[in-house]
Design an enzyme around this catalytic site. Sequence first.
Site, short mmCIF file in Angstrom:
data_model
loop_
_atom_site.label_atom_id
_atom_site.label_comp_id
_atom_site.label_asym_id
_atom_site.label_seq_id
_atom_site.Cartn_x
_atom_site.Cartn_y
_atom_site.Cartn_z
CD GLU A 1 -4.63 3.15 -7.65
OE1 GLU A 1 -5.41 3.25 -8.61
OE2 GLU A 1 -3.38 3.01 -7.81
CG ASP B 1 -0.10 1.56 -3.46
OD1 ASP B 1 -0.81 2.59 -3.45
OD2 ASP B 1 -0.35 0.56 -4.14
#
Length: 481
Positions: A185, A121
Amino acid sequence: MKKAIAAVSAAAIGAIGGVLAVRTLRFKPKAQSAPAPDAVHVDGQKAIDDLAEMLRCKTVSNPDNSLEDAAEFDRFRALLRERFPAVHEKCSLEHVGRCGLLYYWKGENDGAPTVLMAHYDVVPADEATWTKPPFGGVIGDGILYGRGALDTKITLCACLEAAEQLIKSGFTPKNDIYFAFSGEEEIAGPSASDIVDVLSSRGVCPALVLDEGGAVVQGVFPGVKQPCALIGTSEKGQMQLYLEMASRGGHASSPPAHTIAGELAKAVTRIESHPFPYTLTPPAAEMLDTLGRHSIWPVRLIMANLWLFSPLLGLATRLMGGELNALVRTTCAVTQMSGSPANNVMPPEASVGLNLRIICGESVESAEARIHRIIKNKNIRLRRGPSSEPSPYSETGEAEGWQRLCSAVRSTWPEAIVSPYLMLAASDSRHYGRISRNVYRFCPIEMSNEERAGIHGNDEHIPTYKIAKCAEFYLRLISSC
């Protein structure tokens, strides 16, 4: 009598000066075995093309998961299967939590395994402020632009490039290898923790866990000209803390003697005037010892004699601020302030947001208590937001995982000084302290100051030649596992 005292004082000063000089002269770089020459090769163009395709997937995470583009995350996961068929044929893939990916590569033996981490991400990017489309995967003048080029689709891509090549060559690792990738994250989501839960339930205790963190950098330590490969052996904790006050509000034409905004401003001034104490943790001490030996004489003098100069170092870092200061104390940054929406209205509520990065040896609880003592205002409420404790110290020295990691670094960047350090930011690796004492934070890339500024900033990019070199590092590391 005065002459005798002066003589004794001069002798004492001379003796101390002699001790300082001798200790400094002996404070030389430690001998390190040179890595054996190896000629590894990766398909650089394939790695560039694969990473460019990854950057075209708009995998922007959001605390409100309903605002994410789920199709882009699906597209990214499908791209991995398409681009790395040998990995998907040889390794089992387990979907963990909301968006965790856990690949398992069975080794020949049952020794302690290796876990290679990354996240896929990324943070948002304002296209209007970029010179290239942030999700275009554009290559120009030997540079690949895109959000995630450094943080951290590059490491995800590079370790899979290495695995794909090794699997196709018939290689099998000595011990098990896991690839653990999170898709949340950047929002501190639970996928990485979920993966650790799975590994813990199976009794997995890794000899080496590698996640994002330090890099090969220059100009980070006074007097050291060589590039430095900084490997995080712990990371600071973090906490969002809010100072809040309430009042009756009212018209600004008849304010009280002290407004709540003024009371909060006074609290902020007290906080900035009373920094947290100087604390030299083992990772920071190892860094100062390692890099100090390569520095110029005045810096070597101080680093060789911290028993005497430690207070001076504490004062100097406090006055300088920045990264060296953050290395040796808990920091508190004022990041948010809110009050009245109108200039002529007294705010019924006002708040200040603080972001604390907590040094190892302290805790979320002790840091909050210190802020409470500093502000000395019982009318200010403290509200704690998301937080995490400092990570345990990882092993260095002769630890197997540390030795393998250092060997791969030195073989890839022979001119670099390899050093432990304390990571200032937070990463998913903090969850792995539950199952391993061998958790390291290092992004295997030479990173300039300009490139570092692109992480979470505008025009994030990576020179294309560094993509292949990153994959070469993983080839060496995986081959040693």
